[in-house]
Design an enzyme around this catalytic site. Structure first.
Site, PDB file in Angstrom:
ATOM      1  N   GLU A   1      42.496 137.943  29.584  1.00 32.53           N
ATOM      2  CA  GLU A   1      43.001 139.190  28.994  1.00 32.53           C
ATOM      3  C   GLU A   1      42.948 140.269  30.069  1.00 32.53           C
ATOM      4  OE1 GLU A   1      40.789 139.731  25.363  1.00 32.53           O
ATOM      5  OE2 GLU A   1      41.331 137.725  24.655  1.00 32.53           O
TER       6      GLU A   1
ATOM      7  N   HIS B   1      37.159 138.681  28.468  1.00 28.72           N
ATOM      8  CA  HIS B   1      37.849 137.395  28.463  1.00 28.72           C
ATOM      9  C   HIS B   1      38.746 137.366  29.697  1.00 28.72           C
ATOM     10  CE1 HIS B   1      37.227 137.238  23.844  1.00 28.72           C
ATOM     11  NE2 HIS B   1      36.286 136.549  24.470  1.00 28.72           N
TER      12      HIS B   1
ATOM     13  N   HIS C   1      40.296 144.445  25.247  1.00 25.13           N
ATOM     14  CA  HIS C   1      40.755 143.065  25.079  1.00 25.13           C
ATOM     15  C   HIS C   1      42.277 143.028  25.003  1.00 25.13           C
ATOM     16  CE1 HIS C   1      36.932 140.794  24.158  1.00 25.13           C
ATOM     17  NE2 HIS C   1      36.506 142.048  24.102  1.00 25.13           N
TER      18      HIS C   1
ATOM     19  N   GLU D   1      41.997 146.238  21.249  1.00 25.94           N
ATOM     20  CA  GLU D   1      42.979 145.182  21.530  1.00 25.94           C
ATOM     21  C   GLU D   1      44.259 145.894  21.940  1.00 25.94           C
ATOM     22  OE1 GLU D   1      42.425 141.951  21.383  1.00 25.94           O
ATOM     23  OE2 GLU D   1      40.548 141.765  20.240  1.00 25.94           O
TER      24      GLU D   1
END
Length: 458
Positions: A89, A86, A216, A308
């Site tokens: 990110e 992404h 991410h 994440e």
């Protein structure tokens, strides 16, 4: 005096060559220069290559670390890191550049842990899968409105919702029988995905990856498959439910290795969320269809988790050093996890390599296959396993294996060619006997359920 000046200038030049990547955000041109800078500093153990181009024509560059760059060495596992899927990110992208510089510098400093890691492992680092989206996000800058600006690629597509949906088929196969690994792609898959996704899938086809992590931002948790809930949609509503893979315990262990080596992920409370041990099954958090994590597991030999890593998707530059220090040990420990379970060669009786032989573990409904060189890698937790190798035209071989907590157990298979069995000739039944094929009572039910599963996700 001139000699001292010469020595000083030489040391200054050497310091500049090994100086770490500065803690700042790197635009595309800076990223490319950094990758080639690392290659120039460590030419004997690195290689820069491109796996394709983005929508706007930017290269998707990968930096490889190996004691023999560009060459697959049998029994040496392949690992990959993917950052910046992404575009907004950004932390994963910067951590990959820091990791690249760190591996090079520590190898040159003869850090034995890093030397052994690079000698025993082939590491591939893709800092940015979505360079076009990143440029949009970077132009906006951090700490500004527009939380999702730059998330998608230049065609406005979320790349982590762009891979062929293989979960539908595996859930069906688990219920009715069918392949549990290397599920085939639709014939028209290339026209159905974005250029970046297509490049990554071809990359997966080019290397026999064993372990992977996808970086991410927006939370702090180690997320493991499956990402898509078995009941992804019920009457149009997305359902979240723990949806484990056959390797659930192994995936939990991989996620915990990263979480507990991380500076604070293991604490669980981060970004207003709570995840026990800092880990979560993806589908129990939220159901995600057509993601890269599940695709790796269902289409290739690769076990991938999603990391994440920051509450702020595009953290300010002054936070980057803290984030690097919080992730450095975890990034190294995760790479080391590829050296567990079993590995070996699959050969015929003449010691020829057998590619695509299937390695099955009793009690775990997920197989892996041998690579082009005949070597295979099967990640497993410590324990005693019954393992079989099969290949078309060969008799299967089954062994009992004890897996320890440290180095992988070497298990080679030597398969013998099958001796064709001659079946007795049977006379066909006469039509006058009125023989008719029996209709399978479950056939229509299966067809209806498969159609229900294939109804497209939102």
């Amino acid at each position: 005096m001139s000699d001292l000046l010469s020595v000083f200038l030489h040391l200054l030049l050497l310091f500049k060559l090994v100086a770490p990547v500065t803690f700042r955000h790197h635009r595309y041109d800076d990223l490319v220069r950094t990758l080639y800078k690392v290659q120039n500093e460590c030419p004997g153990i690195t290689r820069v290559y491109s796996i394709g181009r983005s929508v706007e024509g930017r290269h998707l560059y990968v930096l490889e670390f190996s004691d023999h760059p560009g060459i697959h060495e049998p029994l040496e596992p392949e690992v990959k890191y993917v950052g910046n899927m992404h575009g907004n990110e950004a932390l994963g992208r910067e951590l990959m550049l820091q990791l690249s510089e760190f591996l090079c510098e520590e190898f040159r400093n003869r850090n034995q842990r890093i030397v052994q890691l690079i000698q025993d492992t082939r590491i591939h680092i893709l800092p940015s899968m979505n360079p076009d989206g990143y440029e949009v996000a970077a132009a906006q800058g951090s700490n500004k409105p527009g939380y999702l600006v730059g998330r998608n690629n230049a065609n406005g597509v979320d790349l982590n919702r762009d891979f062929p949906d293989l979960n539908t088929y595996i859930y069906y196969n688990e219920k009715y029988g069918g392949p549990n690994h290397h599920l085939p792609l639709p014939d028209n898959w290339k026209s159905q995905v974005e250029p970046e996704t297509r490049a990554v899938i071809r990359w997966m086809h080019s290397f026999n990856f064993v372990l992977s992590a996808n970086l991410h931002g927006g939370a702090v948790v180690a997320n493991y498959p499956y990402d898509k809930s078995f009941e992804h949609r019920v009457r149009g509503v997305r359902r979240t439910a723990n949806t484990p893979t056959p390797d659930d315990k192994l995936f939990q262990k991989l996620a915990k290795v990263y979480s507990y080596a991380h500076g604070w992920m293991f604490q669980g409370w981060n970004c207003g969320d709570y995840f026990p041990d800092g880990i979560t099954n993806g589908a129990s958090w939220y159901s995600l269809s057509k993601g890269m994590q599940d695709f790796n597991y269902l289409h290739t030999n690769c076990f991938e988790i999603t990391l994440e890593l920051s509450c702020d998707k595009f953290p300010p530059q002054e936070e980057l050093q803290r984030e690097w220090l919080g992730n450095r040990e975890a990034l190294i420990q995760f790479l080391e996890q590829v050296h567990q379970g079993i590995k070996g060669m699959v050969l015929d009786e003449n010691y020829n390599n057998l590619a695509n032989a299937v390695i099955s573990v009793s009690g775990i409904n997920h197989d892996v296959t041998s690579g082009d060189h005949g070597d295979y890698f099967r990640l497993l937790l410590p324990g005693i396993y019954t393992v079989s190798a099969t290949a078309p035209g060969f008799d299967p071989e089954t062994v009992t294996v004890t897996v320890g907590p440290a180095e992988p157990t070497l298990v080679n298979f030597h398969l013998k060619r099958s001796i064709p069995q001659v079946s007795p000739v049977r006379r066909a039944p006469s039509r006058r006997h009125g023989v008719r094929a029996k209709v399978q009572p479950q056939a229509r039910k299966k067809e209806m359920e498969m159609r229900q599963l294939q109804r497209g996700p939102a």
